[in-house]
Scaffold this motif. Structure first.
Motif: not given
Length: 436
Positions: A236-238, A277-278, A319-321
């Motif tokens: 999802a981050n990518v 949220s992000m 951690s990345w968020v």
């Protein structure tokens, strides 16, 4: 789509014609493309190849069903068709200025393709490959060192920009890939996760350098590695990074699709309100670029609701968020409103975000100062806009981020109607001194 080969200069008589110059001044790309076809013999399929577009998109532009507004896409057209920057209100393009006669250092090339099961091969004679034959097995200490390097790269990216990090990050990615060849069990699983993070970081560094095709290659590689690692949240981050890339690359509809797909992947991984949220705010950026006010406001509202659900608690979030705190929510909401064309809503939010941010977050602060200046310019606050633009310029001078410096140049172009005003003249002089 990569440009297949260099393009010769447009005919001098076309560049000098009143019809051409009027089309360029108005950034009327339907007319520009038609003139390129009729006067220079460059047909739509070739225009598409030179400008990194699809032929159907060029056809829609020529038919007046689609327009070009994003500065990065306009610059790509100028470079592809060799339209002098001044005609389109841009700075001189790099190809207009003769390069110094010196050998330039070659940047490491990305992997040519991204196979289903990532393969990492480099010429055997390279020194790091020879050393890998001696100490090329992963250990727990190796993973700890790699994780520490990733954290340091992200810190340096935020402080100094990502462009200069590319050789080091890509080198670490290749090293991690070689270690994967011999890693087994839990070590291999953990190493896949680290390699995915390094691939995403490589994509981000190329994105910050405005090399979007290469960035997309690395993001795709990160997605495949995250899938092999079984980490749907990181997928999802990518996808959220790819959504932002699509927004910059002039494909806001794709950006919406990617942001929504990222949300689906995050939901499948379980409740993570800070991540959601992000992701909703990334969707808001895409809707704002499309000028879809209702969808943008709905996404902003969902982002705020999810942040309140999270209570700002980073402990349970990946951690990345962790960067996405209340200040980031505030300033990104302001940027969404500025993109949407609602500067009165945007200005106080971005102002407060800048007030709260740490001074060492130079790249982020430069980016946010640009958006504050943009909102103030929309509101007709010329003095304040030039002051904020000056802050963005000062911060840009201390970092290596072509993406941010491109924003500053775009802001300067939008100040052309006020070119004789004292604040603008002063800003222009500072810009010449700083950026050349």
């Amino acid at each position: 789509m990569a440009r297949s080969q260099a393009h010769r200069a447009l005919p001098a008589e076309l560049l000098a014609s009143a019809e051409w110059q009027e089309a360029c001044r108005g950034r009327n790309f339907a007319r520009i493309f038609r003139l390129v076809k009729s006067k220079a013999g460059i047909y739509p399929s070739r225009i598409a190849a030179l400008c990194g577009m699809t032929p159907s998109r060029v056809g829609e532009i020529m038919a007046g069903r689609r327009c070009l507004a994003h500065i990065d896409v306009i610059e790509r057209v100028a470079d592809g068709l060799r339209i002098p920057g001044a005609l389109l209100g841009l700075a001189h393009r790099p190809w207009e200025i003769p390069a110094p006669a010196r050998a330039e250092e070659r940047q490491p090339e990305p992997l040519a393709a991204v196979p289903d099961e990532p393969q990492y091969t480099e010429p055997a004679e390279e020194l790091d490959d020879l050393l890998a034959l001696v100490d090329g097995r992963a250990t727990h200490s190796t993973l700890t060192a790699l994780r520490s390097s990733v954290q340091d790269y992200w810190r340096r990216d935020n402080a100094h920009g990502g462009a200069t990090l590319r050789p080091a990050v890509v080198g670490h990615l290749r090293y991690a890939g070689r270690l994967l060849d011999s890693a087994e069990g839990g070590l291999r699983h953990d190493l896949q996760g680290i390699a995915a993070e390094l691939a995403r970081l490589s994509g981000w560094a190329y994105f910050d350098a405005r090399q979007y095709s290469t960035a997309r290659t690395y993001f795709t590689q990160a997605l495949k590695l995250a899938h092999a690692h079984g980490d749907r949240l990181f997928m999802a981050n990518v996808l959220s990074c790819m959504s932002l890339l699509a927004t910059y690359d002039g494909n806001p509809n794709d950006a919406v699709t990617l942001a929504c797909r990222a949300q689906d992947a995050a939901r499948a991984a379980g409740e993570q309100p800070l991540v959601m949220s992000m992701l909703h705010l990334r969707e808001a950026f895409a809707h704002a670029t499309l000028r879809d006010a209702q969808a943008c406001h709905q996404s902003v509202g969902r982002s705020r609701d999810q942040y309140e659900r999270s209570g700002g608690n980073e402990a349970e979030a990946p951690s990345w968020v962790h960067y996405f705190d209340e200040t980031k929510l505030l300033v990104d909401t302001g940027i969404a409103y500025a993109r949407l064309g609602e500067p009165a809503r945007a200005e106080p939010l971005i102002t407060e975000g800048l007030r709260r941010e740490n001074a060492d977050q130079r790249r982020g602060r430069a980016f946010h100062a640009y958006w504050l200046a943009s909102a103030q310019l929309q509101l007709g606050k010329l003095d304040e806009a030039c002051t904020s633009a000056g802050l963005a310029l000062d911060l840009t001078a201390a970092i290596d981020s072509p993406r941010v410096s491109g924003h500053v140049r775009e802001l300067h172009r939008r100040m052309v109607p006020y070119a004789r005003e004292a604040p603008v003249l002063a800003f222009e002089q500072r810009m010449r001194d700083t950026l050349g």
